[in-house]
Motif scaffolding. Structure first.
Motif, mmCIF file in Angstrom:
data_model
loop_
_atom_site.group_PDB
_atom_site.id
_atom_site.type_symbol
_atom_site.label_atom_id
_atom_site.label_comp_id
_atom_site.label_asym_id
_atom_site.label_seq_id
_atom_site.Cartn_x
_atom_site.Cartn_y
_atom_site.Cartn_z
ATOM 1 N N THR A 292 0.881 -1.254 -0.059
ATOM 2 C CA THR A 292 0.052 0.138 -0.099
ATOM 3 C C THR A 292 0.953 1.187 -0.017
ATOM 4 O O THR A 292 0.660 2.151 -0.615
ATOM 5 C CB THR A 292 -1.101 -0.116 1.211
ATOM 6 O OG1 THR A 292 -0.311 -0.116 2.264
ATOM 7 C CG2 THR A 292 -1.976 -1.096 1.109
ATOM 8 N N ARG B 198 -14.825 0.593 -9.529
ATOM 9 C CA ARG B 198 -15.344 1.251 -10.650
ATOM 10 C C ARG B 198 -16.344 0.493 -11.177
ATOM 11 O O ARG B 198 -16.607 0.937 -12.229
ATOM 12 C CB ARG B 198 -14.005 1.309 -11.512
ATOM 13 C CG ARG B 198 -12.980 2.131 -11.089
ATOM 14 C CD ARG B 198 -11.946 2.637 -12.213
ATOM 15 N NE ARG B 198 -11.144 1.603 -12.440
ATOM 16 C CZ ARG B 198 -9.880 1.329 -12.013
ATOM 17 N NH1 ARG B 198 -9.338 1.978 -10.979
ATOM 18 N NH2 ARG B 198 -9.375 -0.009 -12.419
ATOM 19 N N LEU C 139 -5.462 -6.589 -4.617
ATOM 20 C CA LEU C 139 -5.558 -5.154 -4.626
ATOM 21 C C LEU C 139 -6.004 -4.706 -5.808
ATOM 22 O O LEU C 139 -6.706 -3.631 -6.026
ATOM 23 C CB LEU C 139 -4.168 -4.628 -3.843
ATOM 24 C CG LEU C 139 -3.867 -4.969 -2.693
ATOM 25 C CD1 LEU C 139 -2.677 -4.175 -1.914
ATOM 26 C CD2 LEU C 139 -5.177 -4.716 -1.615
ATOM 27 N N ASP C 140 -5.573 -5.160 -6.893
ATOM 28 C CA ASP C 140 -5.750 -4.440 -8.260
ATOM 29 C C ASP C 140 -7.504 -4.853 -8.541
ATOM 30 O O ASP C 140 -7.955 -3.837 -8.938
ATOM 31 C CB ASP C 140 -5.060 -5.337 -9.486
ATOM 32 C CG ASP C 140 -3.762 -4.645 -9.417
ATOM 33 O OD1 ASP C 140 -3.380 -3.747 -8.848
ATOM 34 O OD2 ASP C 140 -2.654 -5.215 -10.106
ATOM 35 N N ASP D 164 -12.347 2.480 1.973
ATOM 36 C CA ASP D 164 -13.182 1.990 0.763
ATOM 37 C C ASP D 164 -12.672 0.434 0.513
ATOM 38 O O ASP D 164 -13.426 -0.085 -0.157
ATOM 39 C CB ASP D 164 -12.977 2.858 -0.334
ATOM 40 C CG ASP D 164 -11.345 3.056 -0.607
ATOM 41 O OD1 ASP D 164 -10.473 2.491 -0.046
ATOM 42 O OD2 ASP D 164 -10.937 4.310 -0.978
ATOM 43 N N ILE D 165 -11.672 0.038 0.875
ATOM 44 C CA ILE D 165 -11.141 -1.259 0.734
ATOM 45 C C ILE D 165 -10.850 -1.891 2.217
ATOM 46 O O ILE D 165 -10.072 -1.404 2.814
ATOM 47 C CB ILE D 165 -10.050 -1.500 -0.130
ATOM 48 C CG1 ILE D 165 -10.260 -0.866 -1.473
ATOM 49 C CG2 ILE D 165 -9.516 -3.039 -0.445
ATOM 50 C CD1 ILE D 165 -8.984 -0.852 -2.487
ATOM 51 N N TRP E 256 -1.466 4.464 -1.368
ATOM 52 C CA TRP E 256 -2.490 4.592 -0.364
ATOM 53 C C TRP E 256 -2.415 4.920 1.088
ATOM 54 O O TRP E 256 -1.277 4.786 1.603
ATOM 55 C CB TRP E 256 -3.166 3.220 -0.679
ATOM 56 C CG TRP E 256 -3.543 2.914 -2.112
ATOM 57 C CD1 TRP E 256 -3.318 3.496 -3.363
ATOM 58 C CD2 TRP E 256 -4.098 1.432 -2.392
ATOM 59 N NE1 TRP E 256 -3.728 2.708 -4.304
ATOM 60 C CE2 TRP E 256 -4.312 1.484 -3.825
ATOM 61 C CE3 TRP E 256 -4.525 0.465 -1.510
ATOM 62 C CZ2 TRP E 256 -4.997 0.502 -4.544
ATOM 63 C CZ3 TRP E 256 -5.296 -0.558 -2.470
ATOM 64 C CH2 TRP E 256 -5.377 -0.408 -3.786
ATOM 65 N N ARG F 162 2.031 1.922 -3.517
ATOM 66 C CA ARG F 162 0.920 2.454 -4.308
ATOM 67 C C ARG F 162 0.339 3.771 -4.071
ATOM 68 O O ARG F 162 -0.247 4.350 -4.577
ATOM 69 C CB ARG F 162 -0.624 1.282 -4.459
ATOM 70 C CG ARG F 162 -0.010 0.063 -4.828
ATOM 71 C CD ARG F 162 -1.156 -0.800 -4.375
ATOM 72 N NE ARG F 162 -1.167 -2.213 -4.931
ATOM 73 C CZ ARG F 162 -1.721 -2.779 -5.778
ATOM 74 N NH1 ARG F 162 -2.644 -1.986 -6.429
ATOM 75 N NH2 ARG F 162 -1.504 -3.644 -6.504
ATOM 76 N N GLN G 113 -9.355 -2.518 -6.477
ATOM 77 C CA GLN G 113 -9.649 -1.044 -7.176
ATOM 78 C C GLN G 113 -10.617 -1.224 -8.212
ATOM 79 O O GLN G 113 -11.294 -0.133 -8.459
ATOM 80 C CB GLN G 113 -8.077 -0.804 -7.380
ATOM 81 C CG GLN G 113 -7.956 0.465 -7.786
ATOM 82 C CD GLN G 113 -6.579 1.134 -7.957
ATOM 83 O OE1 GLN G 113 -5.742 0.342 -8.293
ATOM 84 N NE2 GLN G 113 -6.455 2.501 -7.715
#
Length: 380
Positions: free
Chosen positions: A17, A82, A74-75, A32-33, A22, A20, A78
């Motif tokens: 993280t 969407r 994690l991808d 959110d995750i 994050w 990335r 994410q």
């Protein structure tokens, strides 16, 4: 949130993280995750469900059981954020469930981010929202209820029963602390170590595999210190400590980088930190050596261990052969002594006391299991 025995996964998630860019959420309301690392999650099921209910949409859920699939999971999470159609469906289910559970009443379970150490003071921590807790109580209509009892002045005040752990940020994995609070003051406390892990302790295994065990000892100290600083509200210093921990585990020469030297000097010289935690959780000479003193003494002890490893990074001196057993002994003592230390403390102070010990229950479980095993390793 982490299952016992999943420290390696926790560190991997923190590294990923950070790479990335994050930001780790401190409360369900900011999430959110939701990432659960390790284990079958059975003993975490109730806490996971409670937290998941509090995470607002859009949201995604990930359970990581191996570091090999972490990046892809994690991808996928994410990408799920969407997926408009799936998010709308989840939002409708979430809203329907929320209305049914609360009877239409809104319930704020959010916590408080105390920001950087520059803004930290005793009063700010004393106002910490109890929403960061994993609650264990009857909640008719979704609203926590309290009984009544006499406080120290003989007045009848509400008594709130709460359970801290296992899903608090920077909380010792596998530890449950059950409290009875009147206002913000702890009246009763009891501890429990849960979730026997499968496999070995991350830190003991890292020490056995390392060419330089002293670095592993310092990395463990850096991990505990960064968690403590995060609980104290000094998030920027905690993130630097986390980076140093990873550098030490990687045996990289950059551990002597001026950034880390400045970090150690800043933490050691912080008057705000010293003023905020001095006197909390003080233990005398009857306690194991590594636990003696107050919260400030223990945090400085971690810093001394890190500084010694960095200063002697090219040396090949002998490591302490009793390090693992000392961690296990310390964890056992913490579980036993915490209740007496917490009673009479304000909630925020109690939270800092627990963080100042950061007991390694994984090490305790592994060494206890080894002691029970026959000499031939047959297990029978």
């Amino acid at each position: 949130m982490s299952a016992p025995g999943s420290s390696a996964l926790r560190l991997a998630i923190e590294r990923e993280t950070r790479a990335r860019g994050w930001v780790e959420a401190l409360t369900p309301a900011n999430t959110d995750i939701l990432v659960v690392c390790g284990g079958d999650g059975s003993f975490l099921a109730d806490s996971t469900e409670q937290i998941w209910r509090q995470v607002p949409c859009p949201r995604a859920y990930v359970q990581v059981t191996t570091a090999r699939t972490l990046a892809q999971q994690l991808d996928d999470a994410q990408a799920a954020l969407r997926d408009v159609a799936a998010l709308r469906e989840d939002a409708e289910r979430h809203e329907h469930f929320h209305d049914r559970e609360t009877g239409g009443h809104e319930m704020d379970m959010g916590g408080t981010d105390h920001g950087d150490m520059g803004d930290m003071d005793r009063g700010g921590m004393g106002d910490m929202d109890h929403g960061d807790m994993s609650m264990s109580m009857d909640v008719p209509g979704g609203i926590p209820m309290a009984d009544r009892g006499s406080d120290r002045d003989g007045l009848k005040l509400d008594r709130l029963h709460v359970a801290l752990g296992p899903a608090l940020p920077d909380w010792p994995t596998g530890l449950i602390v059950r409290l009875v609070l009147q206002g913000d003051v702890v009246q009763e406390a009891e501890t429990e170590a849960i979730g026997l892990p499968v496999g070995s302790s991350f830190w003991l295994e890292a020490e056995r595999d390392a060419l330089d065990p002293i670095r592993v000892h310092a990395a463990a100290a850096a991990d505990s210190l960064q968690r403590f600083l995060s609980v104290a509200g000094w998030r920027s210093a905690a993130m630097t400590g986390r980076l140093l921990r990873d550098e030490l585990l990687a045996s990289a020469p950059s551990t002597a980088h001026p950034r880390f030297v400045r970090w150690m000097r800043t933490v050691r010289r912080s008057h705000t930190l010293r003023w905020s935690i001095s006197g909390l959780g003080e233990l005398g000479p009857d306690a194991p050596v590594g636990l003696r003193g107050d919260a400030y003494s223990r945090s400085m002890r971690w810093l001394d261990e890190i500084a010694a490893a960095i200063k002697a990074r090219d040396a090949d001196g002998p490591a302490d052969a009793t390090w693992g057993s000392q961690r296990a002994e310390g964890a056992r003592a913490v579980v036993r002594m915490l209740p007496s230390l917490l009673i009479g403390q304000e909630f925020a102070g109690g939270r800092l006391i627990v963080a100042s010990f950061d007991p390694d229950l994984e090490t305790l479980h592994e060494l206890d299991a080894s002691a029970r095993m026959p000499a031939d390793g047959s297990g029978s």
